[in-house]
Design an enzyme around this catalytic site. Sequence first.
Site, mmCIF file in Angstrom:
data_model
loop_
_atom_site.group_PDB
_atom_site.id
_atom_site.type_symbol
_atom_site.label_atom_id
_atom_site.label_comp_id
_atom_site.label_asym_id
_atom_site.label_seq_id
_atom_site.Cartn_x
_atom_site.Cartn_y
_atom_site.Cartn_z
ATOM 1 N N HIS A 190 0.490 -0.783 0.077
ATOM 2 C CA HIS A 190 -0.114 0.223 0.281
ATOM 3 C C HIS A 190 0.597 1.284 0.391
ATOM 4 O O HIS A 190 0.364 2.311 -0.671
ATOM 5 C CB HIS A 190 -1.265 -0.060 1.085
ATOM 6 C CG HIS A 190 -2.114 -0.987 1.167
ATOM 7 N ND1 HIS A 190 -2.362 -1.389 2.335
ATOM 8 C CD2 HIS A 190 -2.807 -1.788 -0.321
ATOM 9 C CE1 HIS A 190 -3.947 -2.071 1.449
ATOM 10 N NE2 HIS A 190 -3.884 -2.105 0.026
ATOM 11 N N ASP A 457 1.230 -18.383 -11.840
ATOM 12 C CA ASP A 457 1.921 -20.552 -11.359
ATOM 13 C C ASP A 457 2.446 -21.047 -12.514
ATOM 14 O O ASP A 457 3.415 -21.626 -12.908
ATOM 15 C CB ASP A 457 0.800 -20.410 -10.851
ATOM 16 C CG ASP A 457 0.235 -20.385 -9.603
ATOM 17 O OD1 ASP A 457 1.344 -19.930 -8.611
ATOM 18 O OD2 ASP A 457 -1.196 -20.945 -8.798
#
Length: 588
Positions: A190, A457
């Site tokens: 953030h 992935d």
Amino acid sequence: MILQGVPASAGYAIGKARIIREEVSHQPVAKIDPSTVAGELERLEAALARAADELSRLHAKWIGDGREQEAEIFEGHLYLIRDEELTSLIRSKIADDYFQAEFAVREAAEDIASRLSRLDDPYLQLRSADIRDIGDRICRCLSNKQEERAAPGSEREILIAEDLLPTYIAQLDNEVVVGFATSLGGATSHTAIIARSLGLPAVIGAVTNLERIEEGQTIIVDGVEGKVIVDPSEEDLASYGELRERYLRRLNELRAFGNRPTRTSDGHLVELTANIGSVKEASSAADCGAEGIGLFRTEFLFMERNDLPDEDEQFEVYRDIVQAIGPEAPVVIRTMDIGGDKELPALNLPKEQNPFLGFRAIRISLEKMDLFKTQLRAILRASALGNISIMFPMISTMQELSRAMEAVEAAKRELAEQGVPFDRAVPIGIMIEVPAAAILADRFAKVVDFFSIGTNDLVQYTMAADRMNAKVMHMNNGLEPAVLRLIYNVIQAAVAERIPVGMCGEMAGQPLAIPLLLGMGLQKFSVSGGSILATRELISRIDRREAQELLKDALELDDPDKIKACVEKWYANRQASIMMEVALGKSQ
């Protein structure tokens, strides 16, 4: 002296170093007398109320400034500061362990943050910083301390710190602080998101030894290449001053691509959509010019809560996303990719030694059929309102796909019997992220309506290289020859069966990969919302026929470094500055 790090927010900044040294948080155990517990709990409640008020005002300020997506960060902090898991743990440490309130807050925040940081999911690891941020805020409120801010001065400042919290960054004066460098954090933290929103160049992982930089030294932060240059030469100062001006001009040029179709220079149209995890991200993606949603990660509806969202709650979220992006725009909703490294308290899943190869995603859905069918019913109901597709994650076998599609048909029958409207021809696709699925792509392509390649992935599974393991991270590279060949085979299988094929992994937004993917025939690119304009601009410069020739050359190479050099040379020969393209890719 040059310190190499990782770019977190693109751009170039020149200023004087201001060292931010954190107070030591490992304070000695502070005990209280049992008779003072009630008073200490009252202090805590007052501090929680004050902290919530501060966050509410910060959230309102960012909403007022038109930064709704970033304001969501502070809304999340406000949610966490009211979360029973955190507050109950703090109260327990005061009432049961007789800890002083400040010590109880730090202990509770650190307990939860440490738990998150040990997970294999990078997103959740970075959320540990938010928990620590909240703990610091509560402690400041307990001690009646004001949040430290940069004071106006005559010279522009570069902040140097071990870490900087997002709420600290959000309140900086841009006229004073022009960039920062830290030794901790991540490009999707953030803090990095806020820095990008404010246009603050930032580098993480560079300042491994704060003592190497002294207060007041001249610093250059290169948020494009991830460099921190200490005591630069006059030549460096002139060179980076020019780079900064060129970079700002390029950002202005990108604004022209907001509402354009995504088209190669030879007129070939592709679809450019966004990856999101919330309704607010969908709204932000629409503002950035996304043509739709290529991946909605529904697992964020299920995580970090002790109950499960029911059908109506899920339906309302899916409906709101359609409304945010527009009823005609494509919206691909992925069924929950949960389990293993992504904890779901409501299911009480067992810990696993190797979560990425464990009980997760479609494997959980097929075992928890009631949970799966509830989600499918909610998605189907929303499909009556927009252009929705259903996508299954981590499909490895034809049997898994068959069972998942049977579940969709069962959900359709239930809705039809109840007279609930839905799209009876809702498209169904799969993520290609397991090598087994990539190898069988020609078989899967005969059954499903579309493919979406999940490279995050797929790369690590193909190379047997954990993307979170620094020792093997160099192998987690989409330009590895084996990875490129696997992706090419998947795209060819889709094209042969005339089904759409896209990519929703990080590779879809990487400038070095984009021409290769266009050469392969990739039809849909789904990237982070902030990367939309840079990706569209880059695609507009590429001739797909020339990209096909580049691909032929690249597929003949057996070294990822040689493939990288091949693409860079290809860009250079077409008078396209690869440095700026990579910069824009990293800036988002």
